[in-house]
Design a protein around this motif. Structure first.
Motif, PDB file in Angstrom:
ATOM      1  N   TYR A 184       8.409  -3.174  -6.786  1.00  0.00           N
ATOM      2  CA  TYR A 184       8.412  -3.603  -5.385  1.00  0.00           C
ATOM      3  C   TYR A 184       8.610  -5.112  -5.335  1.00  0.00           C
ATOM      4  O   TYR A 184       7.855  -5.863  -5.962  1.00  0.00           O
ATOM      5  N   SER A 185       9.649  -5.530  -4.637  1.00  0.00           N
ATOM      6  CA  SER A 185       9.906  -6.966  -4.509  1.00  0.00           C
ATOM      7  C   SER A 185       9.111  -7.522  -3.333  1.00  0.00           C
ATOM      8  O   SER A 185       9.264  -7.067  -2.201  1.00  0.00           O
ATOM      9  N   VAL A 186       8.260  -8.474  -3.619  1.00  0.00           N
ATOM     10  CA  VAL A 186       7.420  -9.065  -2.581  1.00  0.00           C
ATOM     11  C   VAL A 186       8.202 -10.161  -1.864  1.00  0.00           C
ATOM     12  O   VAL A 186       8.729 -11.073  -2.494  1.00  0.00           O
ATOM     13  N   SER A 187       8.284 -10.058  -0.546  1.00  0.00           N
ATOM     14  CA  SER A 187       9.012 -11.039   0.260  1.00  0.00           C
ATOM     15  C   SER A 187       8.117 -12.220   0.630  1.00  0.00           C
ATOM     16  O   SER A 187       6.887 -12.110   0.621  1.00  0.00           O
ATOM     17  N   ALA A 188       8.757 -13.317   0.964  1.00  0.00           N
ATOM     18  CA  ALA A 188       8.054 -14.483   1.517  1.00  0.00           C
ATOM     19  C   ALA A 188       8.206 -14.454   3.031  1.00  0.00           C
ATOM     20  O   ALA A 188       9.232 -14.020   3.555  1.00  0.00           O
ATOM     21  N   THR A 189       7.184 -14.901   3.747  1.00  0.00           N
ATOM     22  CA  THR A 189       7.252 -14.934   5.208  1.00  0.00           C
ATOM     23  C   THR A 189       6.404 -16.071   5.763  1.00  0.00           C
ATOM     24  O   THR A 189       5.441 -16.508   5.123  1.00  0.00           O
ATOM     25  N   THR A 190       6.782 -16.515   6.957  1.00  0.00           N
ATOM     26  CA  THR A 190       5.976 -17.543   7.632  1.00  0.00           C
ATOM     27  C   THR A 190       5.060 -16.929   8.690  1.00  0.00           C
ATOM     28  O   THR A 190       4.311 -17.658   9.336  1.00  0.00           O
ATOM     29  N   ARG A 191       5.103 -15.613   8.884  1.00  0.00           N
ATOM     30  CA  ARG A 191       4.212 -15.022   9.876  1.00  0.00           C
ATOM     31  C   ARG A 191       2.788 -14.953   9.331  1.00  0.00           C
ATOM     32  O   ARG A 191       2.561 -14.991   8.129  1.00  0.00           O
TER      33      ARG A 191
END
Length: 204
Positions: free
Chosen positions: A35-42
């Motif tokens: 599973y590729s973990v995404s980056a987010t600003t939320r």
């Protein structure tokens, strides 16, 4: 014999369709899909864990990742940024492991530009009424944000025709079984296996 590379599986669809739930169920079944973990600003939602669900970044940190070409793709969605760190994706595929990206529709087309061999799956809700109910049920968005998400969702569903596969998320366990069947079929495709098995019949 040449080592077979892993598959890059891209799962996207409208907000609230259950992408995270389906990916979580896939992981729990120990399919071997990374599973590729995404980056987010939320902001994190209740129960979300740093480095497991997302890498939570400030907007300045995220912009730094863009400038340093550390993202496979990134998109701005309803006021927040989302993106996929690129190094882990490349390393996983080269090591022969499958990896799944759970990303927004905008991001999927940036991935296709860099990885045209990826497998693109669109996760569909049973209906727009059910989709709205799922978003409302989260209890995390205002009515204004919900309405914006529904408007975007209708536009995104129109883009379904650009995907390789469509999976309806009526029941999570059924959606998972459909995705597993797609992955199995893709591993058996002639073009993926031709070079590998051609070596068996070559005359030395």
């Amino acid at each position: 014999m040449e080592k077979e590379k892993g598959l890059l599986i891209v799962l996207s669809g409208p907000a609230g369709v259950g992408k995270g739930t389906v990916c979580g169920a896939l992981r729990n079944e120990q399919t071997g899909i990374q599973y590729s973990v995404s980056a987010t600003t939320r902001q994190p939602r209740k129960g979300e864990v740093e480095g497991v669900n997302y890498f939570f970044k400030s907007k300045d940190e995220f912009k730094g990742m863009i400038e340093n070409d550390q993202l496979l793709e990134w998109a701005e969605y309803v006021g927040n940024y989302y993106g996929t760190p690129i190094d882990y994706v490349r390393e996983t595929i080269e090591n022969g492991q499958d990896i799944i990206l759970e990303i927004e529709v905008q991001g999927a087309w940036k991935v296709r530009d860099r990885f045209p061999e990826g497998i693109f799956i669109f996760l569909m809700p049973p209906s727009l009424v059910e989709l709205r109910n799922r978003i409302v049920g989260r209890g995390t968005e205002t009515e204004d944000v919900i309405n914006k998400r529904m408007t975007v969702a209708k536009e995104e569903i129109e883009m379904m025709k650009r995907y390789d596969y469509v999976v309806e998320n009526d029941e999570v366990h059924l959606a998972v079984e459909r995705i597993k069947a797609i992955v199995t079929a893709e591993h058996c495709k002639r073009e993926r296996l031709f070079e590998k098995y051609k070596q068996l019949v070559e005359v030395k």
